[in-house]
Design an enzyme around this catalytic site. Structure first.
Site, PDB file in Angstrom:
ATOM      1  N   ALA A 235      16.184  10.931  -0.876  1.00 51.93           N
ATOM      2  CA  ALA A 235      14.881  10.565  -1.745  1.00 51.93           C
ATOM      3  C   ALA A 235      14.609   8.755  -2.029  1.00 51.93           C
ATOM      4  O   ALA A 235      15.594   7.903  -2.110  1.00 51.93           O
ATOM      5  CB  ALA A 235      16.063  10.954  -3.051  1.00 51.93           C
TER       6      ALA A 235
ATOM      7  N   SER B  74       3.699  -0.436  -0.747  1.00 51.93           N
ATOM      8  CA  SER B  74       2.187  -0.402  -0.992  1.00 51.93           C
ATOM      9  C   SER B  74       2.262   0.295  -2.181  1.00 51.93           C
ATOM     10  O   SER B  74       1.812  -0.082  -2.916  1.00 51.93           O
ATOM     11  CB  SER B  74       2.398  -1.177   0.269  1.00 51.93           C
ATOM     12  N   GLN B  75       1.436   1.682  -1.264  1.00 55.27           N
ATOM     13  CA  GLN B  75       1.563   3.006  -2.322  1.00 55.27           C
ATOM     14  C   GLN B  75       2.135   2.912  -3.103  1.00 55.27           C
ATOM     15  O   GLN B  75       1.521   2.901  -4.160  1.00 55.27           O
ATOM     16  CB  GLN B  75       1.857   3.634  -1.217  1.00 55.27           C
TER      17      GLN B  75
ATOM     18  N   PHE C  43      -1.527 -17.221  18.676  1.00 54.07           N
ATOM     19  CA  PHE C  43      -0.356 -17.944  19.875  1.00 54.07           C
ATOM     20  C   PHE C  43      -1.017 -17.265  21.150  1.00 54.07           C
ATOM     21  O   PHE C  43      -0.187 -17.672  22.186  1.00 54.07           O
ATOM     22  CB  PHE C  43       0.996 -17.491  19.407  1.00 54.07           C
ATOM     23  N   GLY C  44      -1.735 -15.900  20.803  1.00 51.62           N
ATOM     24  CA  GLY C  44      -2.445 -15.305  21.807  1.00 51.62           C
ATOM     25  C   GLY C  44      -1.123 -14.488  22.676  1.00 51.62           C
ATOM     26  O   GLY C  44      -0.001 -13.921  21.756  1.00 51.62           O
TER      27      GLY C  44
ATOM     28  N   GLU D 166      11.836  -1.599  -2.306  1.00 51.36           N
ATOM     29  CA  GLU D 166      11.728  -2.219  -3.405  1.00 51.36           C
ATOM     30  C   GLU D 166      10.547  -1.650  -4.178  1.00 51.36           C
ATOM     31  O   GLU D 166      10.121  -1.711  -4.787  1.00 51.36           O
ATOM     32  CB  GLU D 166      12.014  -3.576  -4.027  1.00 51.36           C
TER      33      GLU D 166
ATOM     34  N   ARG E 285      10.868  -7.595  -8.626  1.00 49.96           N
ATOM     35  CA  ARG E 285       9.372  -8.214  -7.322  1.00 49.96           C
ATOM     36  C   ARG E 285       9.183  -9.016  -7.402  1.00 49.96           C
ATOM     37  O   ARG E 285       8.069  -9.038  -6.196  1.00 49.96           O
ATOM     38  CB  ARG E 285       8.259  -6.722  -7.855  1.00 49.96           C
TER      39      ARG E 285
ATOM     40  N   ALA F 230      -8.323 -24.618  24.969  1.00 50.98           N
ATOM     41  CA  ALA F 230      -9.050 -23.042  26.166  1.00 50.98           C
ATOM     42  C   ALA F 230      -9.999 -23.442  26.023  1.00 50.98           C
ATOM     43  O   ALA F 230     -10.441 -24.390  25.282  1.00 50.98           O
ATOM     44  CB  ALA F 230      -8.716 -22.288  25.372  1.00 50.98           C
TER      45      ALA F 230
HETATM   46  C1  FAD Z   1      15.755  -2.880   5.666  1.00 50.70           C
HETATM   47  C2  FAD Z   1      15.669  -2.162   4.501  1.00 50.70           C
HETATM   48  C3  FAD Z   1      16.672  -2.778   3.210  1.00 50.70           C
HETATM   49  C4  FAD Z   1      16.616  -1.973   1.866  1.00 50.70           C
HETATM   50  N1  FAD Z   1      17.406  -2.140   0.915  1.00 50.70           N
HETATM   51  C5  FAD Z   1      17.559  -1.163  -0.030  1.00 50.70           C
HETATM   52  C6  FAD Z   1      18.609  -2.055  -0.924  1.00 50.70           C
HETATM   53  O1  FAD Z   1      19.148  -2.549  -0.909  1.00 50.70           O
HETATM   54  N2  FAD Z   1      19.494  -0.741  -2.086  1.00 50.70           N
HETATM   55  C7  FAD Z   1      18.391   0.550  -1.793  1.00 50.70           C
HETATM   56  O2  FAD Z   1      18.581   1.158  -2.763  1.00 50.70           O
HETATM   57  N3  FAD Z   1      17.094   1.167  -0.822  1.00 50.70           N
HETATM   58  C8  FAD Z   1      17.129  -0.286   0.097  1.00 50.70           C
HETATM   59  N4  FAD Z   1      15.958   0.317   1.010  1.00 50.70           N
HETATM   60  C9  FAD Z   1      15.546   1.376   0.642  1.00 50.70           C
HETATM   61  C10 FAD Z   1      14.238   1.191  -0.082  1.00 50.70           C
HETATM   62  O3  FAD Z   1      13.957   0.660  -0.593  1.00 50.70           O
HETATM   63  C11 FAD Z   1      13.160   2.887   0.817  1.00 50.70           C
HETATM   64  O4  FAD Z   1      12.830   2.409   1.866  1.00 50.70           O
HETATM   65  C12 FAD Z   1      11.440   2.535  -0.333  1.00 50.70           C
HETATM   66  O5  FAD Z   1      11.860   2.962  -1.306  1.00 50.70           O
HETATM   67  C13 FAD Z   1      10.370   4.250   0.649  1.00 50.70           C
HETATM   68  O6  FAD Z   1      11.569   5.316   0.449  1.00 50.70           O
HETATM   69  P1  FAD Z   1      11.753   6.181   1.873  1.00 50.70           P
HETATM   70  O7  FAD Z   1      12.018   5.173   3.153  1.00 50.70           O
HETATM   71  O8  FAD Z   1      12.318   6.859   1.582  1.00 50.70           O
HETATM   72  O9  FAD Z   1      10.298   6.344   2.039  1.00 50.70           O
HETATM   73  P2  FAD Z   1       9.702   7.717   1.286  1.00 50.70           P
HETATM   74  O10 FAD Z   1       9.639   7.672   0.242  1.00 50.70           O
HETATM   75  O11 FAD Z   1       9.909   8.889   2.181  1.00 50.70           O
HETATM   76  O12 FAD Z   1       7.823   7.285   2.122  1.00 50.70           O
HETATM   77  C14 FAD Z   1       7.582   7.743   2.999  1.00 50.70           C
HETATM   78  C15 FAD Z   1       5.506   7.459   2.834  1.00 50.70           C
HETATM   79  O13 FAD Z   1       5.272   8.079   1.430  1.00 50.70           O
HETATM   80  C16 FAD Z   1       4.804   7.152   0.932  1.00 50.70           C
HETATM   81  N5  FAD Z   1       4.731   7.871  -0.578  1.00 50.70           N
HETATM   82  C17 FAD Z   1       5.509   8.628  -1.161  1.00 50.70           C
HETATM   83  N6  FAD Z   1       5.537   8.836  -3.144  1.00 50.70           N
HETATM   84  C18 FAD Z   1       3.931   8.436  -2.631  1.00 50.70           C
HETATM   85  C19 FAD Z   1       3.487   8.386  -3.349  1.00 50.70           C
HETATM   86  N7  FAD Z   1       3.821   9.180  -4.698  1.00 50.70           N
HETATM   87  N8  FAD Z   1       2.634   8.373  -3.360  1.00 50.70           N
HETATM   88  C20 FAD Z   1       1.908   7.831  -2.122  1.00 50.70           C
HETATM   89  N9  FAD Z   1       2.330   7.523  -1.228  1.00 50.70           N
HETATM   90  C21 FAD Z   1       3.455   7.434  -1.313  1.00 50.70           C
HETATM   91  C22 FAD Z   1       5.519   6.330   0.979  1.00 50.70           C
HETATM   92  O14 FAD Z   1       4.215   4.563   0.590  1.00 50.70           O
HETATM   93  C23 FAD Z   1       5.713   5.709   2.608  1.00 50.70           C
HETATM   94  O15 FAD Z   1       4.081   5.317   2.880  1.00 50.70           O
HETATM   95  C24 FAD Z   1      16.126  -0.743   1.657  1.00 50.70           C
HETATM   96  C25 FAD Z   1      15.444  -0.272   3.350  1.00 50.70           C
HETATM   97  C26 FAD Z   1      15.180  -0.548   4.092  1.00 50.70           C
HETATM   98  C27 FAD Z   1      14.208  -0.618   5.314  1.00 50.70           C
END
Ligand code: FAD
Length: 380
Positions: free
Chosen positions: A130, A366-367, A338-339, A363, A243, A270
């Site tokens: 989730a 982008s979607q 920077f190529g 957080e 955000r 270049a």
């Molecule tokens: C380095 C790092 C640090 C992080 N730090 C924290 C933290 O401190 N605390 C914490 O709780 N979490 C943290 N996260 C988690 C982060 O917030 C989640 O990875 C993020 O919210 C996406 O969730 P997911 O990876 O499960 O992707 P998914 O929810 O599985 O999404 C997969 C793809 O489906 C798309 N998608 C999903 N639902 C929809 C929709 N309804 N409409 C359109 N597209 C959709 C998404 O945009 C994405 O492209 C971190 C993640 C990373 C990689």
């Protein structure tokens, strides 16, 4: 009335953070990135310089800065290194739910711990099953006398293996989706908590990203944040507040990409002339400058709205979505300028491009930002 002037205090904060980035972060960034070393020493120096825990109110030992002030600082720290800045800045995300829903005792105890010495806290909501769909979380809690008992796994948690305390979200009943979620704050050394650093990140490698497991963790009832069943709401309000910071991280990374590109375009030749003479290069530089100015203004406005008590405005999502996407484009074009050298880790732009990618993911991807914005536009 509209003014685009920073106050004298904000200019001083900006200068302090920029100097810190230049002296303490840039010289170490490459090594920390290549070795994925957690920057304890730089964090300690940031703490001493007053560049951590910006939003903790003065009564709990912090500077009590505004969201806009924090964004100004974040931009400069991320100019230095987004990985190290992430380690310094992750406390802000854990602080917000306490400011939103915590009682005085919780604030005194947990925020006071952050400002007493350089320590870390983490915000844990994401799970292996989730992420975007927060309400699908399976980490559970049940009441048992004076305790709540938590079971489940959180992952991708920033500073999760370093934290002294967590704000974690759990559900009383998964079928109830967002209505079942509550938020808890508790020390990281409670029995039943285990954690491990996750490896193999694309970028922001100095920062700690961890899996945290809760196995029959007995959280004292005093660890409930706000009202039971309101945890989902607190998490969403937290993101509304946080955000704009992602907008400022994007601005810092992008400004660095532009500055590095300008320098390189003037020195690299270049066809018998500096590549800065080619209109194709000039247009990429000009587009970068336009987008940086736009993301900075959007970020400032979103942060200002939060400070006016209008955090629920969709502007926070506008700022995050626009800035993260533009930063990805800008850093990709910096590599282009920077190529072949841009592709190698000898120059900083490769790292900037890798660091930028995370901004489109965490957080709220982008979607998801566009889902939030479209819901607001369509009044859904
Ligand atoms: C380095 C790092 C640090 C992080 N730090 C924290 C933290 O401190 N605390 C914490 O709780 N979490 C943290 N996260 C988690 C982060 O917030 C989640 O990875 C993020 O919210 C996406 O969730 P997911 O990876 O499960 O992707 P998914 O929810 O599985 O999404 C997969 C793809 O489906 C798309 N998608 C999903 N639902 C929809 C929709 N309804 N409409 C359109 N597209 C959709 C998404 O945009 C994405 O492209 C971190 C993640 C990373 C990689």
């Amino acid at each position: 009335m509209i003014t685009f002037e920073l106050t004298e205090e904000q200019r001083e904060l900006k200068a302090l953070a920029h100097k810190f980035a230049e002296h303490e972060m840039i010289p170490r960034a490459r090594e920390y990135d290549l070795n994925a070393t957690f920057p304890h020493d730089v964090c300690a120096k940031a703490f001493e310089a007053g560049l951590m825990n910006f939003q903790v109110p003065q009564e709990f030992g912090g500077p009590g800065l505004t969201t806009l002030d924090s964004c100004i600082i974040f931009e400069e720290l991320n100019y230095g290194c987004a990985g190290i800045a992430g380690a310094i800045g992750a406390n802000e995300l854990a602080t917000l739910p306490l400011l939103i829903a915590g009682n005085t005792e919780q604030k005194r105890s947990y925020l006071g711990a952050l400002t007493a010495k350089p320590t870390f806290a983490a915000f844990a909501i994401t799970e292996p099953g989730a992420g975007s769909d927060v309400a699908a979380m399976s980490t559970s809690y049940r009441r048992d006398g004076d305790f709540y008992v938590l079971n489940g796994v959180k992952h991708f948690i920033s500073n999760g293996s370093q934290a002294q305390w967590y704000v974690a979200f759990a559900t009383a009943d998964r079928q109830r989706r967002h209505k079942g979620v509550s938020a808890f704050v508790f020390p990281a050394d409670l029995p039943g908590i285990s954690r491990r650093r996750m490896h193999g990140k694309l970028g922001q490698r100095a920062g700690d990203t961890a899996e945290v497991t809760f196995e029959e963790v007995r959280v004292p009832a005093s660890g409930l944040l706000g009202e039971e069943g309101e945890g989902f709401k607190y998490a969403m309000i937290t993101f509304d507040h946080s955000r704009p910071s992602i907008g400022s991280i994007a601005t810092g990374i992008s400004q660095r990409a532009l500055d590095e590109s300008l320098k390189y375009a003037k020195q690299r030749s270049a066809f018998g002339q500096p590549i800065a003479n080619f209109q194709a290069i000039q247009f990429m530089l000009a587009d970068m400058a336009i987008e940086i100015e736009a993301m900075r203004l959007l970020t400032y406005k979103a942060a200002w709205l939060v400070d006016q008590g209008q955090a629920r405005s969709p502007l926070s999502a506008y700022a995050k979505a626009f800035a993260a996407d533009a930063c990805m484009k800008i850093t990709t074009n910096a590599v282009q300028i920077f190529g072949g050298y841009g592709y190698m880790d000898e120059y900083p732009v490769q790292k900037l491009m890798r660091d930028a990618k995370l901004l489109q993911i965490y957080e709220g991807t982008s979607q998801i930002q566009r889902v939030v914005i479209a819901r607001d536009l369509l009044k859904l």
